[in-house]
Design a protein around this motif. Structure first.
Motif, PDB file in Angstrom:
ATOM      1  N   ILE A 120      36.350 104.459  -4.079  1.00 55.46           N
ATOM      2  CA  ILE A 120      35.465 103.983  -5.147  1.00 55.46           C
ATOM      3  C   ILE A 120      34.057 103.892  -4.561  1.00 55.46           C
ATOM      4  CG2 ILE A 120      34.943 102.106  -6.737  1.00 55.46           C
ATOM      5  CD1 ILE A 120      37.938 101.378  -6.598  1.00 55.46           C
ATOM      6  N   PRO A 121      33.124 104.685  -5.056  1.00 58.66           N
ATOM      7  CA  PRO A 121      31.771 104.679  -4.471  1.00 58.66           C
ATOM      8  C   PRO A 121      31.016 103.390  -4.822  1.00 58.66           C
ATOM      9  CG  PRO A 121      31.894 106.164  -6.337  1.00 58.66           C
ATOM     10  CD  PRO A 121      33.272 105.667  -6.094  1.00 58.66           C
ATOM     11  N   CYS A 122      30.085 103.030  -3.977  1.00 54.62           N
ATOM     12  CA  CYS A 122      29.262 101.840  -4.183  1.00 54.62           C
ATOM     13  C   CYS A 122      28.240 102.095  -5.283  1.00 54.62           C
ATOM     14  CB  CYS A 122      28.526 101.482  -2.900  1.00 54.62           C
ATOM     15  SG  CYS A 122      29.627 101.130  -1.526  1.00 54.62           S
ATOM     16  N   ASP A 123      27.846 101.003  -5.997  1.00 56.62           N
ATOM     17  CA  ASP A 123      26.837 101.157  -7.036  1.00 56.62           C
ATOM     18  C   ASP A 123      25.777 100.056  -6.943  1.00 56.62           C
ATOM     19  OD1 ASP A 123      28.443  99.103  -7.806  1.00 56.62           O
ATOM     20  OD2 ASP A 123      28.526  99.676  -9.915  1.00 56.62           O
ATOM     21  N   HIS A 124      25.361  99.692  -5.730  1.00 53.21           N
ATOM     22  CA  HIS A 124      24.338  98.665  -5.539  1.00 53.21           C
ATOM     23  C   HIS A 124      23.101  99.297  -4.924  1.00 53.21           C
ATOM     24  CE1 HIS A 124      25.680  98.663  -1.354  1.00 53.21           C
ATOM     25  NE2 HIS A 124      26.926  98.564  -1.830  1.00 53.21           N
ATOM     26  N   ASP A 125      21.971  98.584  -5.008  1.00 57.28           N
ATOM     27  CA  ASP A 125      20.684  99.120  -4.542  1.00 57.28           C
ATOM     28  C   ASP A 125      20.462  98.924  -3.052  1.00 57.28           C
ATOM     29  OD1 ASP A 125      20.095  99.926  -7.082  1.00 57.28           O
ATOM     30  OD2 ASP A 125      19.107  98.055  -7.626  1.00 57.28           O
ATOM     31  N   CYS A 128      24.722  99.063   2.373  1.00 63.12           N
ATOM     32  CA  CYS A 128      26.091  98.541   2.400  1.00 63.12           C
ATOM     33  C   CYS A 128      26.267  97.573   3.565  1.00 63.12           C
ATOM     34  CB  CYS A 128      27.097  99.681   2.541  1.00 63.12           C
ATOM     35  SG  CYS A 128      27.198 100.740   1.105  1.00 63.12           S
ATOM     36  N   THR A 132      28.015  92.984   0.286  1.00 60.91           N
ATOM     37  CA  THR A 132      27.772  93.766  -0.931  1.00 60.91           C
ATOM     38  C   THR A 132      28.935  94.699  -1.279  1.00 60.91           C
ATOM     39  OG1 THR A 132      26.601  95.416   0.356  1.00 60.91           O
ATOM     40  CG2 THR A 132      25.279  93.715  -0.711  1.00 60.91           C
ATOM     41  N   CYS A 133      29.706  95.127  -0.308  1.00 55.85           N
ATOM     42  CA  CYS A 133      30.775  96.092  -0.601  1.00 55.85           C
ATOM     43  C   CYS A 133      32.137  95.452  -0.633  1.00 55.85           C
ATOM     44  CB  CYS A 133      30.776  97.232   0.414  1.00 55.85           C
ATOM     45  SG  CYS A 133      29.358  98.305   0.258  1.00 55.85           S
TER      46      CYS A 133
END
Length: 133
Positions: A120-125, A128, A132-133
């Motif tokens: 599942i790819p990360c979607d934060h700005d 990592c 956050t992950c």
């Protein structure tokens, strides 16, 4: 220029170019180890024709015939695949165009199935990290 004549004096071009047939006295009565290693495969390629084998490996047909008899070389019968011997392909029976033709339980199970991806790819700005992950 003269050194070529010295090298060529032992070569009889008529025999090399196959204008004069090879006498039985020109080649040794026995095959060399290299000729023996090639002979069995050449026997299959030339279908047991000792004259062609002898010409290909540079020996006499008598020496080839003797070696073939000594080793018990025989021609195998040709093996052809005929349509009657091929395995029959089974036809797919699922050439349905409508969903009503499918088993209802199977269809419900397939449509309600949830797909879980391996990643599942990360979607934060921000970059990592553990938070956050």
């Amino acid at each position: 220029e003269g050194h070529w004549e010295e090298l060529d004096k032992d070569i009889d071009l008529a025999k090399v170019l196959d204008k004069v047939p090879m006498d039985m006295t020109d080649a040794p009565a026995e095959l060399t180890p290299i000729q023996k290693s090639i002979c069995e495969r050449a026997f299959l390629i030339f279908q047991g024709d000792t004259k062609k084998i002898a010409k290909a490996i540079g020996s006499t047909s008598m020496a080839v015939a003797t070696y073939a008899k000594e080793k018990g070389m025989e021609l195998r019968s040709p093996r052809f695949v005929t349509p009657s011997k091929l395995p029959k392909k089974k036809k797919e029976k699922h050439d349905f165009k409508s969903m009503k033709n499918y088993n209802a339980k199977w269809l419900n199970r397939i449509t309600s199935m949830e797909i879980h991806p391996a990643f599942i790819p990360c979607d934060h700005d921000e970059p990592c990290n553990d938070e956050t992950c």
